[in-house]
Write an enzyme that holds these catalytic residues in place. Structure first.
Site, PDB file in Angstrom:
ATOM      1  N   LYS A 129       9.412  -4.728 -10.246  1.00 28.54           N
ATOM      2  CA  LYS A 129       8.377  -5.479  -9.530  1.00 28.54           C
ATOM      3  C   LYS A 129       7.629  -6.366 -10.511  1.00 28.54           C
ATOM      4  CE  LYS A 129       7.652  -2.136  -5.878  1.00 28.54           C
ATOM      5  NZ  LYS A 129       7.018  -0.899  -5.498  1.00 28.54           N
TER       6      LYS A 129
ATOM      7  N   GLN B 247       2.697   3.641  -5.878  1.00 26.50           N
ATOM      8  CA  GLN B 247       4.125   3.972  -5.875  1.00 26.50           C
ATOM      9  C   GLN B 247       4.350   5.386  -5.325  1.00 26.50           C
ATOM     10  OE1 GLN B 247       6.673   1.814  -6.620  1.00 26.50           O
ATOM     11  NE2 GLN B 247       7.970   3.452  -5.859  1.00 26.50           N
TER      12      GLN B 247
ATOM     13  N   ASP C 167       1.597  -3.261   0.846  1.00 26.42           N
ATOM     14  CA  ASP C 167       2.738  -2.480   1.348  1.00 26.42           C
ATOM     15  C   ASP C 167       2.666  -2.343   2.870  1.00 26.42           C
ATOM     16  OD1 ASP C 167       4.673  -1.765  -0.482  1.00 26.42           O
ATOM     17  OD2 ASP C 167       3.503  -0.103  -1.306  1.00 26.42           O
TER      18      ASP C 167
END
Ligand code: NAD
Length: 298
Positions: free
Chosen positions: A53, A97, A120
């Protein structure tokens, strides 16, 4: 029937090209889209993912910073960091994460991320907006799948889509999108899971299959009908004798659907490249929204 391989890379490149202009527009106003990624513990797969990322953000001239917390970090430590990042006007997107270590309450942690920075799309406010048909941030993997369907002109409206998997990050938002009355939706959607009794019966009726179960090669040629379009979301490590010691395989037994399916995404190289691209998209949206908010409040 020739089966078309729906590769993710050209789709991702196409979207990144479009994004470049928007990023340059923000930069002209002194704003660089900026992602804060939080990783707790040392799960190797998560580390690789977060590193990829960071690299993707750097390539697009965007900022990102990874906050590595110890695997024994307390819940308050994680929450305090999120509160701090929520307040920081230079941070546009916050990503936690997953999976988190078991002693941490994932729900509580995800709910603490500001819905304005929830790139997200996992905050209940954003999931609610998605269900309502008015999303602010669409979860990255389902969003990437829609982009693949659009790029390769795969019809969705009026067709029967069968999703295998009901997770909050793939299956459920995918259901909300495909069932929605809009350009890339309007499908009749069936969602299968571990409680489904006769999976084959459902997959055999599908015009589109979204396989997101995390079960290696579980969808075989004898479970699908001729002409189906298959999106393979699964990423499973299978140990082998190679130098790496493993191979990545999807939830679809790709060889066995070749010649039967009209199209299928490869693993690796299908949905994978899309997820990070859509994270970039959401971070740019967050930065644009914050810029607009700053203009309004002046
Ligand atoms: P998850 O484990 O949270 O959920 C899996 C779902 O599949 C569950 O709802 C379960 O009910 C269902 N399921 C499992 N086995 C089944 C079976 N035999 N029959 C029917 N249903 C079954 O997984 P997830 O986070 O949604 O991820 C699914 C897969 O997609 C994993 O392999 C993951 O690595 C992969 N993934 C890939 C990307 C990407 O960017 N390509 C992103 C997210 C997840």
């Amino acid at each position: 029937m020739d089966t078309l391989l729906l590769k993710g890379k050209p789709v991702a490149e196409h979207i990144r090209q479009e994004l470049t202009e928007r990023i340059q527009g923000l930069k002209a106003d002194g704003i660089t889209p900026n992602l804060a990624a939080i990783i707790v513990g040392g799960d190797p797969a998560s580390k690789v993912y977060v590193k990829n990322k960071a690299r993707a953000f750097e390539k697009m001239d965007c900022d990102s910073r990874t906050y590595h917390l110890d695997k024994n970090a307390s819940e308050n430590e994680v929450l305090d960091l999120i509160h701090e990042l929520n307040q920081n006007m230079e941070v546009h997107g916050i990503l936690v994460q997953l999976p988190l270590p078991r002693h941490l309450d994932s729900k509580k942690i995800l709910h603490t991320v500001s819905p304005q920075k929830d790139v997200d799309g996992f905050h209940p406010e954003n999931l609610g907006l998605l269900l309502e048909g008015n999303p602010k941030f669409i979860p990255c993997t389902p969003h990437g799948i829609l982009e693949i369907l659009k790029y390769y002109n795969i019809p969705v409206s009026g067709r029967h889509a069968v999703i295998v998997g009901r997770s909050n990050i793939v299956g459920k938002p995918m259901f909300a999108l495909l069932a929605q009355k809009f350009e890339m939706g309007n499908a009749t959607v069936t969602i299968c899971h571990t409680g489904t009794k006769d999976l084959d019966m459902h997959t055999k009726q599908a015009d589109i299959i979204i396989a997101a179960a995390g079960s290696p090669k579980m969808i075989r040629g004898d479970m699908v009908k001729e002409g189906v379009d298959i999106i393979d979301v699964g990423i499973n490590r299978i140990e082998n004798d190679s130098e790496k010691g493993y191979a990545l395989v999807g939830d679809v037994d790709t060889d066995s659907v070749m010649g039967i399916a009209r199209s299928v995404t490869p693993v690796p190289g299908g949905v994978g490249p899309m997820t990070i691209t859509m994270l970039l998209v959401n971070t740019v949206i967050a930065a644009e929204n914050m810029k607009e908010f700053a203009v309004i409040s002046h």
